[in-house]
Design a protein around this motif. Sequence first.
Motif, mmCIF file in Angstrom:
data_model
loop_
_atom_site.group_PDB
_atom_site.id
_atom_site.type_symbol
_atom_site.label_atom_id
_atom_site.label_comp_id
_atom_site.label_asym_id
_atom_site.label_seq_id
_atom_site.Cartn_x
_atom_site.Cartn_y
_atom_site.Cartn_z
ATOM 1 N N TRP A 41 1.082 -1.263 -0.092
ATOM 2 C CA TRP A 41 0.029 0.070 0.122
ATOM 3 C C TRP A 41 0.667 1.177 -0.204
ATOM 4 O O TRP A 41 0.288 2.443 0.446
ATOM 5 C CB TRP A 41 -0.997 0.005 1.197
ATOM 6 C CG TRP A 41 -1.855 -1.106 1.200
ATOM 7 C CD1 TRP A 41 -1.829 -2.076 2.009
ATOM 8 C CD2 TRP A 41 -2.660 -1.429 0.243
ATOM 9 N NE1 TRP A 41 -2.697 -3.076 1.664
ATOM 10 C CE2 TRP A 41 -3.460 -2.907 0.828
ATOM 11 C CE3 TRP A 41 -3.361 -0.964 -0.937
ATOM 12 C CZ2 TRP A 41 -4.257 -3.661 -0.168
ATOM 13 C CZ3 TRP A 41 -4.155 -1.792 -1.595
ATOM 14 C CH2 TRP A 41 -4.753 -3.074 -1.146
ATOM 15 N N LEU A 46 2.439 0.113 -5.128
ATOM 16 C CA LEU A 46 1.390 0.189 -5.920
ATOM 17 C C LEU A 46 1.896 0.587 -7.655
ATOM 18 O O LEU A 46 1.317 -0.089 -8.473
ATOM 19 C CB LEU A 46 0.645 1.379 -5.709
ATOM 20 C CG LEU A 46 -0.856 1.575 -6.450
ATOM 21 C CD1 LEU A 46 -1.712 0.469 -6.439
ATOM 22 C CD2 LEU A 46 -1.692 2.769 -5.966
ATOM 23 N N LEU A 230 -6.077 -6.129 -5.672
ATOM 24 C CA LEU A 230 -5.995 -5.404 -4.844
ATOM 25 C C LEU A 230 -6.688 -5.784 -3.388
ATOM 26 O O LEU A 230 -6.479 -5.913 -2.346
ATOM 27 C CB LEU A 230 -6.206 -4.010 -4.963
ATOM 28 C CG LEU A 230 -5.385 -3.216 -5.972
ATOM 29 C CD1 LEU A 230 -5.865 -1.746 -6.339
ATOM 30 C CD2 LEU A 230 -4.004 -3.110 -5.537
ATOM 31 N N ARG A 234 -5.653 -6.803 0.148
ATOM 32 C CA ARG A 234 -6.181 -6.360 1.371
ATOM 33 C C ARG A 234 -6.588 -7.203 2.193
ATOM 34 O O ARG A 234 -6.386 -7.099 3.565
ATOM 35 C CB ARG A 234 -7.336 -5.455 0.912
ATOM 36 C CG ARG A 234 -7.860 -4.642 2.216
ATOM 37 C CD ARG A 234 -8.900 -3.665 1.802
ATOM 38 N NE ARG A 234 -8.423 -2.560 1.200
ATOM 39 C CZ ARG A 234 -7.657 -1.535 2.107
ATOM 40 N NH1 ARG A 234 -7.653 -1.419 3.281
ATOM 41 N NH2 ARG A 234 -7.095 -0.405 1.528
#
Length: 346
Positions: A41, A46, A230, A234
């Motif tokens: 993150w 990214l 993503l 997470r």
Amino acid sequence: MDEKAGLNHRRTELDLLRLTALLCVVGLHVGSTVWKELPLWTAPWLTATLLRATWAVPVFVMLSGRFLLDPEKTPRLGRYLARVGAALVFWGVVYQLFYLAVDWEHYNWKRFAAGVFTGAYHMWYLWMLLGLYALTPLLRPIAGDRRLTEYFLLLHILWQILSYFVPALPVVGNTVSRVLPYWDLSFAGGFPGYYLLGWYLHAWQPTRKQKRRLYGIALLCWGICILGNLAITRKTEANTEFFTSYPSPLLMIQAAAVFVLFEKDLAQADWAVWVRKLAAFAGRYGFGAYLSHALVNAFAVRAVGETALAENPLLWIPALACVVTAVSFGLSWLLGKLPGIGGYIA
């Protein structure tokens, strides 16, 4: 054949597709040096994640199918097999000698011999090619019949969904996984699907509306893949390429769109002579550039430093990908000059 006639004989857009795919593969391997070590993150993580164009290897497979599955031409599979076999041995020895030099204290001859057989991390592609060449006589009659081809591709997509996506679902996934071994359609799965898709898309004559629709769906799939990965990251707090791995039908659609863009739309371009020469050079020496790039990449990353790469991947991943690719082509060109073996390893 003079130079001008040789350039006219080549499909410049396909040579450029090979070059584009190779740049993306090199970029993947440059980025992989630090991708899994970057804090999740963060902006560098990214960036490195978004730069991972995993459709590149499937495009290579589709290019092979586009030529080798042509029902009107008989490929010289013996030469292809000999080339891949020679490359496996030559580059297997080269990489093991490199690994031996880097880590000689922890190396032994048993590891060396096994490494020569398996090759470096990127040489799995050669073993996969040998499998595709073995299947080529079986797939060529299918490629000659449009309905059979579409049926095979339908089975491919169905099997990929059932064997890859469905087992990951809660509750039903475990049940389906227990049944799948009894309904084995793996022959239609994996890279043979990409292989046959390359020929199918070449033979396909889409309308402008159909191409726009394909490009739009591919962009939608790209977005779904990014958001899906993503979301998994997470949840698991770990890197993933679940949606952008080779078995993913969503990735297959993206690879198909890139292939059609070059094969259909860019085929109409009026290329400058220098572009055609560059593309022809890339098409001729791309095999050796792919095989040598992992060696060049090791030196390039060491020269720049993993710290610099991790701090600014937006700069260094594309920059190193271009440098590594250029040097790898130069090395392939030099090896191609070797008498006898040059045409097999470069």
